[in-house]
Scaffold this active site. Structure first.
Site, PDB file in Angstrom:
ATOM      1  N   ARG A 116       4.943  72.302  48.141  1.00 12.10           N
ATOM      2  CA  ARG A 116       5.284  72.558  46.732  1.00 12.10           C
ATOM      3  C   ARG A 116       6.685  73.095  46.505  1.00 12.10           C
ATOM      4  NH1 ARG A 116       0.060  73.179  47.692  1.00 12.10           N
ATOM      5  NH2 ARG A 116      -1.341  72.143  46.231  1.00 12.10           N
ATOM      6  N   HIS A 141       4.598  67.349  47.330  1.00 22.25           N
ATOM      7  CA  HIS A 141       4.733  66.221  48.258  1.00 22.25           C
ATOM      8  C   HIS A 141       5.683  65.115  47.787  1.00 22.25           C
ATOM      9  CE1 HIS A 141       1.828  68.112  50.713  1.00 22.25           C
ATOM     10  NE2 HIS A 141       0.718  67.645  50.180  1.00 22.25           N
ATOM     11  N   HIS A 215       0.278  63.800  56.753  1.00 19.98           N
ATOM     12  CA  HIS A 215      -0.860  64.368  56.023  1.00 19.98           C
ATOM     13  C   HIS A 215      -2.186  63.740  56.464  1.00 19.98           C
ATOM     14  CE1 HIS A 215      -2.918  66.423  52.838  1.00 19.98           C
ATOM     15  NE2 HIS A 215      -1.801  66.837  52.275  1.00 19.98           N
ATOM     16  N   TYR A 217      -5.941  63.465  57.635  1.00 14.97           N
ATOM     17  CA  TYR A 217      -7.163  64.251  57.455  1.00 14.97           C
ATOM     18  C   TYR A 217      -8.054  63.955  58.661  1.00 14.97           C
ATOM     19  CZ  TYR A 217      -6.314  64.986  52.391  1.00 14.97           C
ATOM     20  OH  TYR A 217      -5.824  65.354  51.164  1.00 14.97           O
ATOM     21  N   ASP A 284      -6.164  76.518  52.317  1.00 11.13           N
ATOM     22  CA  ASP A 284      -5.026  75.721  51.861  1.00 11.13           C
ATOM     23  C   ASP A 284      -3.823  76.658  51.972  1.00 11.13           C
ATOM     24  OD1 ASP A 284      -3.415  73.780  50.821  1.00 11.13           O
ATOM     25  OD2 ASP A 284      -4.463  73.579  48.903  1.00 11.13           O
ATOM     26  N   GLN A 321       0.582  73.895  57.416  1.00  5.85           N
ATOM     27  CA  GLN A 321      -0.342  74.050  56.290  1.00  5.85           C
ATOM     28  C   GLN A 321      -1.723  73.643  56.794  1.00  5.85           C
ATOM     29  OE1 GLN A 321       0.695  75.035  53.119  1.00  5.85           O
ATOM     30  NE2 GLN A 321      -1.155  74.708  51.929  1.00  5.85           N
ATOM     31  N   GLU A 349      -0.716  70.301  58.687  1.00  7.56           N
ATOM     32  CA  GLU A 349       0.556  69.663  58.315  1.00  7.56           C
ATOM     33  C   GLU A 349       1.701  70.527  58.834  1.00  7.56           C
ATOM     34  OE1 GLU A 349       0.213  69.286  53.945  1.00  7.56           O
ATOM     35  OE2 GLU A 349      -1.904  69.543  54.341  1.00  7.56           O
TER      36      GLU A 349
HETATM   37  C1  GLA Z   1      -1.726  69.682  50.589  1.00  9.51           C
HETATM   38  C2  GLA Z   1      -1.814  70.787  49.602  1.00  9.51           C
HETATM   39  C3  GLA Z   1      -3.159  70.813  48.982  1.00  9.51           C
HETATM   40  C4  GLA Z   1      -3.490  69.471  48.373  1.00  9.51           C
HETATM   41  C5  GLA Z   1      -3.330  68.386  49.386  1.00  9.51           C
HETATM   42  C6  GLA Z   1      -3.490  67.033  48.775  1.00  9.51           C
HETATM   43  O1  GLA Z   1      -2.428  69.945  51.713  1.00  9.51           O
HETATM   44  O2  GLA Z   1      -1.501  72.033  50.162  1.00  9.51           O
HETATM   45  O3  GLA Z   1      -3.216  71.805  48.004  1.00  9.51           O
HETATM   46  O4  GLA Z   1      -2.643  69.253  47.285  1.00  9.51           O
HETATM   47  O5  GLA Z   1      -2.066  68.452  49.983  1.00  9.51           O
HETATM   48  O6  GLA Z   1      -4.635  66.946  47.992  1.00  9.51           O
END
Ligand code: GLA
Length: 384
Positions: A116, A141, A215, A217, A284, A321, A349
């Site tokens: 952010r 992002h 990113h 998952y 998060d 992150q 991340e």
């Molecule tokens: C990152 C952010 C989260 C979210 C994801 C995407 O990890 O930190 O808050 O926005 O991306 O959904």
């Protein structure tokens, strides 16, 4: 790998179809020549304007990694469990259409600035820049059309460690509001030691903030409907960066001791997750890595007890992150028709801290002309 890679040779390439590269190696003294890994290419689909999207398949050791030219997205990572059963351990879609639709950065290369930027504004060298605001009051992002939503150019690379593909693009001056023409490269290499190595480079002609990350998952149990709460996590981080209600760091660097963020000893992801009360609950957070991001160092390790899969993350970045898919709410249906629900996956991340541009006490995430940005992150897979 013993011996040196002699050449990357292309055995076959049919129009719009399958191309196969083999990697020929010079044998180490006294050894027969071996082939280490393979690289193949296919067309994954087309964007609405008719641009073909290529998908590269990199195999080495016991793992297979698929990367496409749209968004430099990792679509698949296949890795064996403790009984040798190979399964895909990343979320995503079966076809390109899913990735072209709205989704939360599955497998994507994120940039120009991952994470952010407060209020979508920053000042650099006396000039104010305005970005699109796409996450509450902030920019997330890279903005509306970040690096995850553009086509990259791919080129196979002769790499001593195994099959390797480099994706490049120029992010033009002013793209998504950022200053300077930025030439970016993201190289994916799969080694015989079951590692996926991602190496980022960038140069610019004007000072610009930059923060590149992947990113993906992960759910190390494979394609499943089960959440990741039973995965055990270790993070080499004694501190984290507390945030406000819009997930912007306050600037403080706080100890993890005594909080649910203490993963310095391996702990189940779900063990303390209920201690978060603000919806959508879960992790998060940006963790401040003990390594300081000065050289490639172990950042974390995740273990999935049912399958025995282990993933180790090493990075040159100062932060990571850790996100537990809190915003997944079952509305996205991914591979094999599985609806992705809250806590279905975790992301690690590797990156600079969020909103670094507004915090002089955070490691700088500004690239100056004449300098080269580099970032290396390695995911190593094994079993226990
Ligand atoms: C990152 C952010 C989260 C979210 C994801 C995407 O990890 O930190 O808050 O926005 O991306 O959904």
């Amino acid at each position: 790998m013993d011996g040196k890679v002699k050449s990357v040779w292309r055995a076959a390439c049919l129009m719009g179809g399958l191309c196969i590269w083999g990697i020929a190696v010079d044998p180490a003294p006294g050894r027969a020549a071996v082939e280490s890994g393979s690289l193949s290419k296919m067309i994954f689909g087309k964007t609405p304007d008719g641009t073909p999207v290529e998908l590269y398949v990199l195999k080495n050791g016991q793992i297979t990694v698929k990367v496409m030219t749209y968004g430099a997205i990792i679509t698949e990572i296949d890795t064996p469990d403790r009984n040798g059963k190979e399964r895909d351990v990343v979320l995503g879609f079966d076809s390109l259409e899913g990735y072209l639709g709205k989704h939360p950065y599955f497998g994507a290369t994120v940039g120009r600035v991952a994470n952010r930027i407060a209020k979508g504004k920053f000042t650099l060298n006396g000039q104010e820049y305005t970005l699109a605001v796409n996450d509450g009051p902030n920019t997330l992002h890279g903005g509306l059309k970040g690096f995850d939503k553009v086509i990259w150019k791919a080129e196979p690379i002769d790499h001593p460690d195994g099959p390797s593909i480099k994706l490049t693009r120029r992010s033009p001056d002013g793209e998504e509001g950022y200053p300077g023409n930025l030439d970016v490269g993201v190289q994916f290499t799969v080694t015989e030691q079951n590692e996926l190595k991602i190496e980022y480079t960038a140069t610019t002609d004007k000072a610009t903030p930059i923060n590149l990350s992947n990113h993906s998952y992960f759910n190390l149990a494979g394609r499943t409907t089960e959440p990741v709460l039973g995965h055990e996590l270790m993070l080499a981080a004694d501190h984290y960066t507390p945030v406000d209600e819009t997930l912007i760091p306050t600037g403080e660097i706080a100890p993890v001791t005594g909080t649910p963020l203490d993963f310095t000893k391996p702990t189940d992801i779900g063990a303390r997750i209920k201690e978060f009360k603000v919806e959508p609950t879960g992790y998060d957070h940006n963790f401040v890595l003990n390594s300081g991001g000065k050289s490639l160092a172990l950042a974390g390790r995740v273990y999935e007890p049912k399958t025995g899969r282990v993933m180790e993350l090493s990075t040159t970045e100062p932060g990571v992150q850790f996100y537990t898919g809190n915003f997944l709410d079952g509305t996205i249906t991914g591979k094999d028709g599985i609806a992705y629900r809250k806590h279905h996956a975790f992301c690690l991340e590797a990156q600079h801290y969020p909103d670094s541009i507004h915090h002089a006490n955070f490691p700088s995430a500004v690239l100056e002309p004449g300098k080269t940005y580099t970032q290396t992150t390695v995911y190593k897979f094994s079993t226990r």
